[in-house]
Structure formats: C-alpha cells, structure tokens
Design a protein around this motif. Structure first.
Motif, short mmCIF file in Angstrom:
data_model
loop_
_atom_site.label_atom_id
_atom_site.label_comp_id
_atom_site.label_asym_id
_atom_site.label_seq_id
_atom_site.Cartn_x
_atom_site.Cartn_y
_atom_site.Cartn_z
N UNK A 38 -25.14 -3.81 -11.49
CA UNK A 38 -25.83 -4.56 -10.45
C UNK A 38 -25.75 -3.92 -9.09
N UNK A 39 -26.69 -4.31 -8.23
CA UNK A 39 -26.81 -3.74 -6.88
C UNK A 39 -26.00 -4.51 -5.85
N UNK A 70 -35.17 -1.05 -10.06
CA UNK A 70 -34.31 -2.09 -10.64
C UNK A 70 -35.07 -2.95 -11.65
N UNK A 71 -36.27 -3.33 -11.30
CA UNK A 71 -37.07 -4.17 -12.22
C UNK A 71 -37.45 -3.39 -13.47
N UNK A 72 -37.83 -2.11 -13.31
CA UNK A 72 -38.21 -1.29 -14.46
C UNK A 72 -37.03 -1.12 -15.42
N UNK A 83 -24.88 2.56 -12.08
CA UNK A 83 -24.61 1.13 -12.33
C UNK A 83 -25.37 0.25 -11.34
N UNK A 84 -25.70 0.81 -10.16
CA UNK A 84 -26.40 0.05 -9.13
C UNK A 84 -27.80 -0.38 -9.56
N UNK A 128 -32.49 -8.96 -6.15
CA UNK A 128 -33.72 -8.45 -5.55
C UNK A 128 -34.18 -9.33 -4.38
N UNK A 129 -33.91 -10.62 -4.47
CA UNK A 129 -34.25 -11.51 -3.37
C UNK A 129 -33.43 -11.17 -2.12
#
Length: 271
Positions: A125-126, A21-23, A60-61, A76-77
């Motif tokens: 988004x996740x 996700x961050x990448x 999309x996740x 992410x938190x």
C-alpha cells in the motif's frame, strides 16, 4: 483551502500514481494476487535472509489488498486530497523525489521494526508515502481545515499531530495495519521539510552539508600547512647557510611533512 486541483486538472504525478495503483490492483484482483502482488509486496523475509529482493522496498507502494476495494479506495482518495495541492506547491520533479523517497524510507522503517521485534508482517500500500504527503500538506497549508475522522473540523497542523500520536499508540497492536510505515513516512516528511529551504529539499540540504564538510577539511589542511611552514622557515635558512647535509633527523622529518602537505594542497578538490 479546498482539496483537489484548483484549475480542475490533476497534476501529472497524481494522474500517473493513481493510474499505476489502480492498474496493479485490477491485475491482482483478477489473478487473486498470484503474479504482481507476489513479486511486489514487502515481505521482510524475502528482502533479508539471503534473498536480497530489494526492489520490494519500492514496489510495495503500488500494491494493495486485492480482497476488497476499501484499502485502495481510501489511499487513492487521500492521495488525491493531499497530493494534489502538495504537487502544485512542490513542482513535478521535487514531488516525485519526495513521494518515492518517503515510501522507500517507510519501507526501511518497517524492516527495522521487523529486525527488532521479529514481526514479519507483509506490507503493501501507498500509506507510508501518503502520510508523508499529509505532513507536507500541514506544512504548506497549516490552517486548512480537515474533517478528523470525517466528523471534527481541525486545522491541518493539529490534525497530523493527533493522527501521528494515534499511530504511535497503535504501533504494537495486531490490527494488520502498517503503523510503522505510516510513522516512517511522517518522519521522512519532517526530516525532508526541515532541510528544505526552497532550493530542492533534503537532497540539496545533504549536498550543502557535504560541501561544508569539504570546505572545513580544506581549511584544516591549510592551517596545518601554515603551521608547518612556520616551523620550516628556520630549516630553510639553515639549508641556505650550511647545506642540506647539516639537517638533523628531526629537521628532515619536518621538511618531508611540509612537502607532503604542499603536494596534497595542489591536488584539486571537487565540490
């Protein structure tokens, strides 16, 4: 119950998910979303209407709003907070199935909402999968205290119900938040964990349901064969006494049906 990893080491699925996700976010941030975001976002018009870009229901996740850090930071938190204890509880393989299928189900719910309302908002988004993790956390640790809205300490089992009710009330609002995806993730978690008996969750539950259906089918066929053989005994006795040429048309049809049933029973069934 404290959040995070009890042994100080994040479970491998959480490390991988946060890393991906961050990448993707950094790549989108640097390119202003001209590459990965364009191909990963869940755009209902590109999944339907002859485009058939079905991969978007999963990709999309892993894409987030690249115009700021709040979206991915919050996701992410919460992934770390709720995903870590859930991953420890489920185990790696089961966790991956739960997470990916919950995101897929949330995406399908968004498509269904678009089909009924014509709202073709692009979803990223996740959050859908993370809502599933929140409900799973409440299932495994119902009495753990959560700071609702970062202020009110509430037991997890009540907190998720309150959050779910708020999402339902906001489902038609125009606040650019994917409430339908959130509710879809929560619904998947409820369905999955309802089937879960500690032997693999929803997939094993579906397999057991299929096995029961096949077994009932075999039982029905066996009963039909037994009934057919009861009708056939007098016919066999008649053949022994007078020969097969003595059978009437109706008796021949009964004999043929019984033979067909016996042949079908000799065909092995897989379970």
């Amino acid at each position: 119950m404290s959040f995070g990893a009890p042994d100080g080491v994040l479970p491998r699925p959480i490390r991988i998910l946060i890393g991906i996700n961050v990448a993707v976010f950094l790549a989108d941030f640097l390119t202003r979303g001209n590459y990965l975001f364009t191909w990963m976002a869940l755009d209902p018009l590109l999944v339907t209407h002859g485009h058939y870009q079905y991969w978007r229901l999963l990709t999309y996740m892993f894409a987030h709003d690249y115009s700021g850090f709040i979206h991915i930071l919050f996701n992410m938190l919460t992934l770390w907070m709720f995903g870590t204890p859930v991953a420890h509880e489920m185990g790696e393989g089961k966790f991956w199935r739960f997470y990916l299928f919950s995101g897929l189900f949330a995406g399908l719910c968004s498509l269904a909402f678009y089909a009924f309302t014509g709202n073709n908002a692009v979803i990223v988004g996740a959050s859908g999968a993370i809502f599933a993790l929140m409900f799973a956390f409440a299932r495994f640790f119902p009495n753990s205290q959560i700071l609702l809205f970062f202020i009110f300490p509430v037991s997890a089992k009540y907190a998720v119900l309150i959050i779910g009710a708020i999402e339902l009330l906001l489902i038609t609002s125009n606040d650019h938040i994917a409430h339908v995806a959130h509710l879809g993730g929560a619904l998947f978690a409820w369905l999955y964990l309802r089937w879960d008996d500690g032997e693999g969750g929803l997939l094993d539950g579906l397999q057991r349901w299929r096995t029961r259906r096949r077994w009932k089918k075999v039982q029905r066929e066996t009963e039909r064969t037994r009934e057919a053989m009861e009708d056939i005994d007098p016919i066999l006795e008649k053949i022994a006494r007078q020969g097969i040429q003595s059978l009437t048309r109706d008796e021949r049809e009964k004999l043929d049906r019984a033979s067909a049933l016996k042949r079908s029973q000799r065909t092995p069934s897989s379970f």
